[in-house]
Design a protein around this motif. Sequence first.
Motif, PDB file in Angstrom:
ATOM      1  N   MET A  15       2.450  -5.323 -18.781  1.00 14.44           N
ATOM      2  CA  MET A  15       3.118  -4.043 -18.914  1.00 14.44           C
ATOM      3  C   MET A  15       2.880  -3.222 -17.645  1.00 14.44           C
ATOM      4  SD  MET A  15       2.716  -1.457 -22.091  1.00 14.44           S
ATOM      5  CE  MET A  15       2.368   0.229 -21.739  1.00 14.44           C
ATOM      6  N   LYS A  16       3.924  -2.648 -17.109  1.00 18.67           N
ATOM      7  CA  LYS A  16       3.851  -1.839 -15.885  1.00 18.67           C
ATOM      8  C   LYS A  16       4.184  -0.394 -16.230  1.00 18.67           C
ATOM      9  CE  LYS A  16       4.787  -1.532 -11.136  1.00 18.67           C
ATOM     10  NZ  LYS A  16       3.599  -1.016 -10.528  1.00 18.67           N
ATOM     11  N   ILE A  17       3.450   0.522 -15.644  1.00 25.51           N
ATOM     12  CA  ILE A  17       3.704   1.953 -15.835  1.00 25.51           C
ATOM     13  C   ILE A  17       4.343   2.493 -14.562  1.00 25.51           C
ATOM     14  CG2 ILE A  17       2.585   4.201 -16.047  1.00 25.51           C
ATOM     15  CD1 ILE A  17       0.780   3.125 -18.069  1.00 25.51           C
ATOM     16  N   LYS A  18       5.429   3.243 -14.733  1.00 24.14           N
ATOM     17  CA  LYS A  18       6.155   3.824 -13.602  1.00 24.14           C
ATOM     18  C   LYS A  18       5.322   4.917 -12.928  1.00 24.14           C
ATOM     19  CE  LYS A  18       9.162   7.295 -13.557  1.00 24.14           C
ATOM     20  NZ  LYS A  18      10.112   8.264 -13.829  1.00 24.14           N
ATOM     21  N   GLU A  19       4.718   5.807 -13.744  1.00 18.91           N
ATOM     22  CA  GLU A  19       3.962   6.930 -13.200  1.00 18.91           C
ATOM     23  C   GLU A  19       2.707   6.435 -12.475  1.00 18.91           C
ATOM     24  OE1 GLU A  19       5.847   8.519 -17.043  1.00 18.91           O
ATOM     25  OE2 GLU A  19       4.729   6.736 -16.497  1.00 18.91           O
ATOM     26  N   ILE A  20       2.231   7.283 -11.580  1.00 17.15           N
ATOM     27  CA  ILE A  20       0.964   7.009 -10.905  1.00 17.15           C
ATOM     28  C   ILE A  20      -0.132   7.692 -11.718  1.00 17.15           C
ATOM     29  CG2 ILE A  20      -0.373   7.409  -8.801  1.00 17.15           C
ATOM     30  CD1 ILE A  20       2.324   7.202  -7.276  1.00 17.15           C
ATOM     31  N   ILE A  21      -1.222   6.975 -11.944  1.00 16.67           N
ATOM     32  CA  ILE A  21      -2.305   7.478 -12.782  1.00 16.67           C
ATOM     33  C   ILE A  21      -3.387   8.080 -11.888  1.00 16.67           C
ATOM     34  CG2 ILE A  21      -4.026   6.878 -14.522  1.00 16.67           C
ATOM     35  CD1 ILE A  21      -2.166   4.462 -15.204  1.00 16.67           C
ATOM     36  N   VAL A  22      -3.748   9.323 -12.158  1.00 12.47           N
ATOM     37  CA  VAL A  22      -4.809   9.998 -11.405  1.00 12.47           C
ATOM     38  C   VAL A  22      -6.118   9.794 -12.154  1.00 12.47           C
ATOM     39  CG1 VAL A  22      -5.681  12.188 -10.525  1.00 12.47           C
ATOM     40  CG2 VAL A  22      -3.227  11.715 -10.471  1.00 12.47           C
ATOM     41  N   VAL A  23      -7.081   9.184 -11.463  1.00 14.91           N
ATOM     42  CA  VAL A  23      -8.406   8.912 -12.032  1.00 14.91           C
ATOM     43  C   VAL A  23      -9.474   9.497 -11.118  1.00 14.91           C
ATOM     44  CG1 VAL A  23      -7.665   6.819 -13.255  1.00 14.91           C
ATOM     45  CG2 VAL A  23      -8.520   6.637 -10.909  1.00 14.91           C
ATOM     46  N   GLU A  24     -10.720   9.452 -11.577  1.00 13.95           N
ATOM     47  CA  GLU A  24     -11.797  10.056 -10.802  1.00 13.95           C
ATOM     48  C   GLU A  24     -12.322   9.168  -9.683  1.00 13.95           C
ATOM     49  OE1 GLU A  24     -14.751  12.231 -13.144  1.00 13.95           O
ATOM     50  OE2 GLU A  24     -13.310  12.258 -14.791  1.00 13.95           O
ATOM     51  N   GLY A  25     -12.424   7.851  -9.922  1.00 11.04           N
ATOM     52  CA  GLY A  25     -13.024   7.011  -8.902  1.00 11.04           C
ATOM     53  C   GLY A  25     -12.608   5.557  -8.955  1.00 11.04           C
ATOM     54  N   LYS A  26     -13.221   4.751  -8.079  1.00  9.40           N
ATOM     55  CA  LYS A  26     -12.881   3.332  -7.932  1.00  9.40           C
ATOM     56  C   LYS A  26     -13.116   2.534  -9.206  1.00  9.40           C
ATOM     57  CE  LYS A  26     -13.638   3.203  -3.083  1.00  9.40           C
ATOM     58  NZ  LYS A  26     -14.003   3.252  -1.922  1.00  9.40           N
ATOM     59  N   ASP A  27     -14.213   2.809  -9.911  1.00 12.42           N
ATOM     60  CA  ASP A  27     -14.495   2.076 -11.147  1.00 12.42           C
ATOM     61  C   ASP A  27     -13.417   2.334 -12.199  1.00 12.42           C
ATOM     62  OD1 ASP A  27     -16.789   1.020 -10.020  1.00 12.42           O
ATOM     63  OD2 ASP A  27     -18.112   2.526 -10.909  1.00 12.42           O
ATOM     64  N   ASP A  28     -12.863   3.546 -12.211  1.00 13.20           N
ATOM     65  CA  ASP A  28     -11.766   3.867 -13.136  1.00 13.20           C
ATOM     66  C   ASP A  28     -10.521   3.060 -12.767  1.00 13.20           C
ATOM     67  OD1 ASP A  28     -13.402   5.768 -14.370  1.00 13.20           O
ATOM     68  OD2 ASP A  28     -12.673   7.391 -13.107  1.00 13.20           O
ATOM     69  N   THR A  29     -10.236   2.962 -11.464  1.00 14.01           N
ATOM     70  CA  THR A  29      -9.086   2.170 -11.012  1.00 14.01           C
ATOM     71  C   THR A  29      -9.239   0.717 -11.451  1.00 14.01           C
ATOM     72  OG1 THR A  29      -8.565   3.596  -9.136  1.00 14.01           O
ATOM     73  CG2 THR A  29      -7.880   1.303  -8.959  1.00 14.01           C
ATOM     74  N   VAL A  30     -10.427   0.159 -11.300  1.00 12.12           N
ATOM     75  CA  VAL A  30     -10.681  -1.230 -11.719  1.00 12.12           C
ATOM     76  C   VAL A  30     -10.414  -1.386 -13.219  1.00 12.12           C
ATOM     77  CG1 VAL A  30     -12.487  -2.988 -12.001  1.00 12.12           C
ATOM     78  CG2 VAL A  30     -12.290  -1.728  -9.845  1.00 12.12           C
ATOM     79  N   ALA A  31     -10.897  -0.443 -14.018  1.00 15.09           N
ATOM     80  CA  ALA A  31     -10.692  -0.499 -15.475  1.00 15.09           C
ATOM     81  C   ALA A  31      -9.209  -0.397 -15.825  1.00 15.09           C
ATOM     82  CB  ALA A  31     -11.480   0.608 -16.169  1.00 15.09           C
ATOM     83  N   ILE A  32      -8.473   0.472 -15.140  1.00 13.35           N
ATOM     84  CA  ILE A  32      -7.032   0.633 -15.378  1.00 13.35           C
ATOM     85  C   ILE A  32      -6.319  -0.679 -15.061  1.00 13.35           C
ATOM     86  CG2 ILE A  32      -4.916   1.785 -14.573  1.00 13.35           C
ATOM     87  CD1 ILE A  32      -6.634   3.709 -16.170  1.00 13.35           C
ATOM     88  N   LYS A  33      -6.649  -1.279 -13.932  1.00 16.27           N
ATOM     89  CA  LYS A  33      -5.976  -2.505 -13.498  1.00 16.27           C
ATOM     90  C   LYS A  33      -6.297  -3.686 -14.418  1.00 16.27           C
ATOM     91  CE  LYS A  33      -4.877  -1.114  -8.917  1.00 16.27           C
ATOM     92  NZ  LYS A  33      -3.467  -0.900  -8.936  1.00 16.27           N
ATOM     93  N   ARG A  34      -7.450  -3.655 -15.092  1.00 18.24           N
ATOM     94  CA  ARG A  34      -7.763  -4.692 -16.094  1.00 18.24           C
ATOM     95  C   ARG A  34      -6.866  -4.540 -17.316  1.00 18.24           C
ATOM     96  NH1 ARG A  34     -13.597  -4.021 -15.229  1.00 18.24           N
ATOM     97  NH2 ARG A  34     -13.487  -2.496 -16.891  1.00 18.24           N
ATOM     98  N   ALA A  35      -6.456  -3.307 -17.587  1.00 19.80           N
ATOM     99  CA  ALA A  35      -5.696  -3.013 -18.802  1.00 19.80           C
ATOM    100  C   ALA A  35      -4.188  -3.069 -18.604  1.00 19.80           C
ATOM    101  CB  ALA A  35      -6.083  -1.628 -19.330  1.00 19.80           C
ATOM    102  N   ILE A  36      -3.720  -2.709 -17.412  1.00 17.38           N
ATOM    103  CA  ILE A  36      -2.284  -2.507 -17.227  1.00 17.38           C
ATOM    104  C   ILE A  36      -1.929  -2.603 -15.742  1.00 17.38           C
ATOM    105  CG2 ILE A  36      -2.404   0.011 -16.994  1.00 17.38           C
ATOM    106  CD1 ILE A  36      -0.056   0.004 -19.066  1.00 17.38           C
ATOM    107  N   ASP A  37      -0.683  -2.896 -15.452  1.00 16.98           N
ATOM    108  CA  ASP A  37      -0.203  -2.935 -14.074  1.00 16.98           C
ATOM    109  C   ASP A  37       0.230  -1.521 -13.696  1.00 16.98           C
ATOM    110  OD1 ASP A  37       0.798  -3.617 -11.601  1.00 16.98           O
ATOM    111  OD2 ASP A  37       2.540  -4.716 -12.371  1.00 16.98           O
ATOM    112  N   ALA A  38      -0.573  -0.855 -12.872  1.00 15.30           N
ATOM    113  CA  ALA A  38      -0.288   0.536 -12.516  1.00 15.30           C
ATOM    114  C   ALA A  38      -0.923   0.878 -11.179  1.00 15.30           C
ATOM    115  CB  ALA A  38      -0.825   1.469 -13.590  1.00 15.30           C
ATOM    116  N   ASP A  39      -0.382   1.894 -10.531  1.00 12.59           N
ATOM    117  CA  ASP A  39      -0.954   2.426  -9.303  1.00 12.59           C
ATOM    118  C   ASP A  39      -1.787   3.649  -9.650  1.00 12.59           C
ATOM    119  OD1 ASP A  39       0.385   0.585  -7.565  1.00 12.59           O
ATOM    120  OD2 ASP A  39       2.224   1.746  -7.861  1.00 12.59           O
ATOM    121  N   THR A  40      -2.836   3.890  -8.865  1.00 12.39           N
ATOM    122  CA  THR A  40      -3.708   5.038  -9.125  1.00 12.39           C
ATOM    123  C   THR A  40      -3.927   5.859  -7.853  1.00 12.39           C
ATOM    124  OG1 THR A  40      -5.740   3.806  -8.639  1.00 12.39           O
ATOM    125  CG2 THR A  40      -4.991   3.807 -10.938  1.00 12.39           C
ATOM    126  N   ILE A  41      -4.301   7.092  -8.080  1.00 14.93           N
ATOM    127  CA  ILE A  41      -4.827   7.962  -7.029  1.00 14.93           C
ATOM    128  C   ILE A  41      -6.199   8.386  -7.523  1.00 14.93           C
ATOM    129  CG2 ILE A  41      -4.639  10.209  -5.866  1.00 14.93           C
ATOM    130  CD1 ILE A  41      -1.589   9.981  -6.151  1.00 14.93           C
TER     131      ILE A  41
END
Length: 186
Positions: free
Chosen positions: A1-27
């Motif tokens: 599943m891919k999310i169109k929106e960009i997800i704003v997270v606090e740090g690198k570990d959050d980005t890793v967790a997001i990418k394990r769960a879903i196909d998405a870009d983060t800031i």
Amino acid sequence: MKIKEIIVVEGKDDTVAIKRAIDADTIETNGSAINEETLRKIELAAEKRGVIIFTDPDFPGEKIRKTITDRIPNCKHAFLPKHEARDKLGRGIGVEHASPEAIRTALKDAHRMEIEPEEKITKEDLVYYRLIGDASSKWRRERLGELLKIGYTNGKQLHKRLNMFQISRELFLEAVNKIFQEEQNG
């Protein structure tokens, strides 16, 4: 599943967790002291693709959420209940500790805040349903935040958040009734 929106997270570990769960870009904000460059990136992302703010369910996470929302009000907001954001030892709390399923659910249930919200739930409702001013109010607010997918708030912020997310009176009453049933059933 891919999310169109960009997800704003606090740090690198959050980005890793997001990418394990879903196909998405983060800031990544790199903590609560968000700099001007990061805010500009978020503004551009909001213009081009949309943004989902997905910060930790704690005070610094709420501070980041408020800083971004004050500057960029048209973002969506995703929330994790505290119990789904705890590490295995129960000490740390954050998006990075959440299961992929909890992250997918939070993102699926993301809300957009209304700039000029119509009041559907009054402060008197909060007193009447013992969400403020009662010994068990904190627990009820925490449970309400989980059920409505709006995150935990203190008594002062609950009224604002319910109306910003345009939670219907019907949905609010349904959640409150469920909370009282849970209390009765122990």
